[in-house]
Motif scaffolding. Structure first.
Motif, PDB file in Angstrom:
ATOM      1  N   ARG A 105      -6.363   7.011  11.215  1.00 11.86           N
ATOM      2  CA  ARG A 105      -5.134   7.787  11.289  1.00 11.86           C
ATOM      3  C   ARG A 105      -5.037   8.787  10.142  1.00 11.86           C
ATOM      4  NH1 ARG A 105      -0.842   6.386  14.338  1.00 11.86           N
ATOM      5  NH2 ARG A 105       0.440   7.199  12.648  1.00 11.86           N
ATOM      6  N   THR A 106      -5.596   8.424   8.968  1.00 13.36           N
ATOM      7  CA  THR A 106      -5.592   9.368   7.856  1.00 13.36           C
ATOM      8  C   THR A 106      -6.426  10.595   8.206  1.00 13.36           C
ATOM      9  OG1 THR A 106      -5.443   7.488   6.380  1.00 13.36           O
ATOM     10  CG2 THR A 106      -5.950   9.595   5.379  1.00 13.36           C
ATOM     11  N   GLU A 107      -7.582  10.349   8.827  1.00 13.93           N
ATOM     12  CA  GLU A 107      -8.412  11.475   9.277  1.00 13.93           C
ATOM     13  C   GLU A 107      -7.618  12.371  10.218  1.00 13.93           C
ATOM     14  OE1 GLU A 107     -12.084  10.870  11.135  1.00 13.93           O
ATOM     15  OE2 GLU A 107     -13.079  10.101   9.363  1.00 13.93           O
ATOM     16  N   LEU A 161       0.842  -1.214   0.000  1.00 18.64           N
ATOM     17  CA  LEU A 161       0.000   0.000   0.000  1.00 18.64           C
ATOM     18  C   LEU A 161       0.867   1.250   0.000  1.00 18.64           C
ATOM     19  CD1 LEU A 161      -2.861   1.283   0.381  1.00 18.64           C
ATOM     20  CD2 LEU A 161      -2.415   1.217   2.821  1.00 18.64           C
ATOM     21  N   LEU A 162       1.932   1.244   0.823  1.00 16.80           N
ATOM     22  CA  LEU A 162       2.834   2.401   0.852  1.00 16.80           C
ATOM     23  C   LEU A 162       3.417   2.662  -0.534  1.00 16.80           C
ATOM     24  CD1 LEU A 162       5.099   2.282   4.020  1.00 16.80           C
ATOM     25  CD2 LEU A 162       3.068   3.627   3.573  1.00 16.80           C
ATOM     26  N   ALA A 163       3.810   1.573  -1.223  1.00 17.31           N
ATOM     27  CA  ALA A 163       4.399   1.744  -2.552  1.00 17.31           C
ATOM     28  C   ALA A 163       3.354   2.290  -3.525  1.00 17.31           C
ATOM     29  CB  ALA A 163       4.953   0.411  -3.047  1.00 17.31           C
ATOM     30  N   ALA A 164       2.116   1.755  -3.454  1.00 15.54           N
ATOM     31  CA  ALA A 164       1.064   2.240  -4.356  1.00 15.54           C
ATOM     32  C   ALA A 164       0.766   3.710  -4.072  1.00 15.54           C
ATOM     33  CB  ALA A 164      -0.198   1.392  -4.188  1.00 15.54           C
ATOM     34  N   LEU A 165       0.707   4.058  -2.772  1.00 21.11           N
ATOM     35  CA  LEU A 165       0.453   5.457  -2.410  1.00 21.11           C
ATOM     36  C   LEU A 165       1.604   6.338  -2.871  1.00 21.11           C
ATOM     37  CD1 LEU A 165      -0.975   5.002   1.173  1.00 21.11           C
ATOM     38  CD2 LEU A 165      -2.224   5.758  -0.823  1.00 21.11           C
ATOM     39  N   GLY A 166       2.835   5.818  -2.739  1.00 20.53           N
ATOM     40  CA  GLY A 166       3.996   6.564  -3.189  1.00 20.53           C
ATOM     41  C   GLY A 166       3.917   6.828  -4.682  1.00 20.53           C
ATOM     42  N   VAL A 217       3.084  10.320  -9.235  1.00 20.32           N
ATOM     43  CA  VAL A 217       2.525  10.430 -10.584  1.00 20.32           C
ATOM     44  C   VAL A 217       1.430  11.490 -10.626  1.00 20.32           C
ATOM     45  CG1 VAL A 217       1.299   9.199 -12.383  1.00 20.32           C
ATOM     46  CG2 VAL A 217       3.106   8.056 -11.130  1.00 20.32           C
ATOM     47  N   TRP A 218       0.430  11.358  -9.732  1.00 21.68           N
ATOM     48  CA  TRP A 218      -0.735  12.259  -9.806  1.00 21.68           C
ATOM     49  C   TRP A 218      -0.678  13.386  -8.785  1.00 21.68           C
ATOM     50  CZ3 TRP A 218      -2.233   6.826  -9.881  1.00 21.68           C
ATOM     51  CH2 TRP A 218      -2.539   6.377 -11.180  1.00 21.68           C
ATOM     52  N   ARG A 219       0.313  13.329  -7.886  1.00 16.58           N
ATOM     53  CA  ARG A 219       0.413  14.336  -6.818  1.00 16.58           C
ATOM     54  C   ARG A 219      -0.859  14.419  -5.990  1.00 16.58           C
ATOM     55  NH1 ARG A 219       5.209  18.166  -7.313  1.00 16.58           N
ATOM     56  NH2 ARG A 219       6.492  16.717  -8.446  1.00 16.58           N
ATOM     57  N   HIS A 220      -1.460  13.268  -5.721  1.00 22.02           N
ATOM     58  CA  HIS A 220      -2.654  13.269  -4.882  1.00 22.02           C
ATOM     59  C   HIS A 220      -2.286  13.713  -3.472  1.00 22.02           C
ATOM     60  CE1 HIS A 220      -5.161  10.261  -7.404  1.00 22.02           C
ATOM     61  NE2 HIS A 220      -5.080  11.457  -7.938  1.00 22.02           N
ATOM     62  N   PRO A 221      -2.890  14.744  -2.942  1.00 23.58           N
ATOM     63  CA  PRO A 221      -2.536  15.179  -1.587  1.00 23.58           C
ATOM     64  C   PRO A 221      -2.886  14.125  -0.550  1.00 23.58           C
ATOM     65  CG  PRO A 221      -4.447  16.390  -2.402  1.00 23.58           C
ATOM     66  CD  PRO A 221      -3.924  15.604  -3.550  1.00 23.58           C
ATOM     67  N   LEU A 222      -3.956  13.345  -0.814  1.00 27.89           N
ATOM     68  CA  LEU A 222      -4.370  12.364   0.183  1.00 27.89           C
ATOM     69  C   LEU A 222      -3.363  11.217   0.292  1.00 27.89           C
ATOM     70  CD1 LEU A 222      -6.794  11.737   2.065  1.00 27.89           C
ATOM     71  CD2 LEU A 222      -7.387  10.019   0.405  1.00 27.89           C
ATOM     72  N   ALA A 223      -2.714  10.884  -0.845  1.00 25.50           N
ATOM     73  CA  ALA A 223      -1.788   9.740  -0.833  1.00 25.50           C
ATOM     74  C   ALA A 223      -0.692   9.961   0.199  1.00 25.50           C
ATOM     75  CB  ALA A 223      -1.192   9.545  -2.225  1.00 25.50           C
TER      76      ALA A 223
END
Lengths: 221, 239
Positions: free
Chosen positions: B222-224, B72-77, B82-88
């Motif tokens: 934790r994301t919240e 998951l960390l790698a996918a979020l990375g 790539v997309w600069r998603h702030p949530l990632a």
């Protein structure tokens, strides 16, 4: 290619004009290796048994020492910005920096290690194996170390963090490097270990320049 | 993928997670209640391992989830780079310590099981070593993402590290097949079907599902928190 050569020559010239920096790394290597017989005890068979691991681990630590300045000086004086703006691939520039780091630290370590190995009572054949594994293995350490240096550029507590990032990634090289010497001593397939070590170096060569360049671009933003 | 991009907006994600969290919390508690009963009471003791087989119901799901966590960390990375998603970035910050905890649980339960079964708490076996390395990679990720005064810089550096470190995952998975050492080979995820009797396999899979729900629950929570923390920091900054 001229850019690659120019950057490589520049880094080597910088290292040549301040020979103390490289000498400190080698001095650390000698002193750290000399601690083991004092700590473990001077029994010849134990020393010969642990020599490969000690010389490899300490070489790994020594090559970490000079890494924190690999990109930091360029970052501070602004030459990294010029590298980022240069009209040729940053990956090549990164490769030149890693090659320079290897020539200044990895190569001397590989030359020095057999001399220290004599003090541990290693056989001549093992000494040759030690030099060969370090010659093939230290480029990987420079590349992975370069990645850790680029990732920690401008970080707080950069030095310790750099080691925390680089050491786990260097473990396969360490295992096969020290394992090769062991295999040589017990008459197992030394060439096989050396081939895996070379394969690790090639994988690092093919992957880390992209990651280092990406990390440097983040730092330059 | 379109739905995942939809959630990349932190405010939208927060609305989504607040709708999901109460139900998920209830379901996780329920699943663990049933799963623990299945694992500790219902499952028979192993004919060789005796009662210690029950450690496996915690050990195996933690091992799986520590690997899922790193994937998951790698996918979020990747999605951050790539997309600069702030949530990632925020989710990676939230997920890394959770994954590291599962790696620790896996290592601790493994050595508690190893003492009666192998006669030692720790051996330098290929799988144990690669699992330990995974834990070190987690530590590096956590330390790196928090090492910068500018949090964005730490997030992106950690994202690159996660992508490089993901090479370790196949090494962990196949370590028991490549180096035939002490740790037993895979017995659930095999091409010719699981090599475990259903009386133990079903509680194991149930526990794995419960752990997965716990993992998702913790990461969402934790994301919240990370979103709130980032908002507070933004509010604190002088204009």
């Amino acid at each position: 290619m001229t850019g690659f050569a120019a950057l490589l020559m520049r880094d080597l010239r910088l290292a040549w004009r301040r020979p103390g920096d490289a000498a400190v790394v080698l001095a650390f290597y000698v002193v750290a290796v000399a601690l083991f017989p004092l700590g473990v005890g001077p029994e010849a068979n134990i020393l010969a048994r642990i020599a490969a691991g000690v010389l490899w681990c300490t070489a790994l630590f020594a090559s970490l020492l000079s890494l924190d300045r690999m990109f930091a000086t360029d970052f501070e004086d602004g030459s990294l910005d010029l590298l980022l703006l240069a009209p040729w691939p940053l990956e090549l520039g990164v490769l030149a920096k890693c090659a320079a780091h290897w020539i200044v630290t990895g190569l001397p370590l590989a030359v020095l290690a057999p001399v220290l190995g004599v003090a541990f009572g290693l056989e001549p054949a093992s000494l040759a194996a030690l030099a060969a594994t370090l010659l093939v293995g230290t480029p990987t350490l420079s590349l992975i170390g370069g990645l850790a240096a680029a990732l920690t550029l401008g970080a707080r507590r950069g030095g310790a963090l750099l080691a925390l990032l680089a050491l786990p990634l260097c473990v396969p090289t360490l295992i096969f490097g020290a394992g090769a010497i062991e295999a040589q001593a017990t008459g197992e397939a030394f060439a096989g270990h050396l081939a895996i070590l070379a394969a690790l170096a090639l994988v690092a060569l093919a992957t880390t320049p992209w990651a280092i360049a990406a990390a440097l671009r983040q730092a330059g933003e | 993928m379109a739905d995942l991009h939809f959630l990349a907006n932190p405010a939208r994600f927060r609305r989504f997670s607040q709708r999901v969290l109460p139900g998920l919390t209830f379901a996780t508690v329920l699943a663990f209640g049933v799963g623990l009963w299945l694992a500790l009471v219902q499952a028979p003791p192993d004919y060789q391992q005796g009662e210690t087989v029950r450690i496996m119901f915690v050990h195996v799901p933690s091992a799986w989830l520590s690997m899922v966590g790193y994937a998951l960390l790698a996918a979020l990375g990747a999605s951050l780079l790539v997309w600069r998603h702030p949530l990632a970035a925020l989710m990676a910050r939230a997920a890394a310590p959770v994954g590291a905890c599962f790696a620790v649980i896996c290592l601790l339960t493994g050595s508690l099981w190893g003492r009666p079964m192998w006669g030692t708490y720790w051996v330098w076996d290929a799988r144990l070593t690669s699992m330990l390395l995974l834990f070190f990679l987690y530590l590096g990720h956590i330390a790196l993402s928090r090492a910068y005064d500018d949090p964005d810089r730490g997030d992106r550096a950690a994202a690159i590290l996660a992508l490089v470190g993901v090479i370790n995952l196949p090494i962990i998975k196949f370590s028991v097949d490549w180096w035939n050492t002490l740790h037993q080979p895979a017995s659930v995820t095999r091409l010719d079907g699981p090599a475990i009797h259903s009386s133990i396999l079903i509680p194991l899979l149930w526990m794995a599902a419960s752990f997965l729900m716990l993992f998702i629950l913790l990461v969402l929570l934790r994301t919240e928190t990370e979103i709130d923390r980032r908002r507070l920091e933004a509010a604190d900054q002088p204009l």
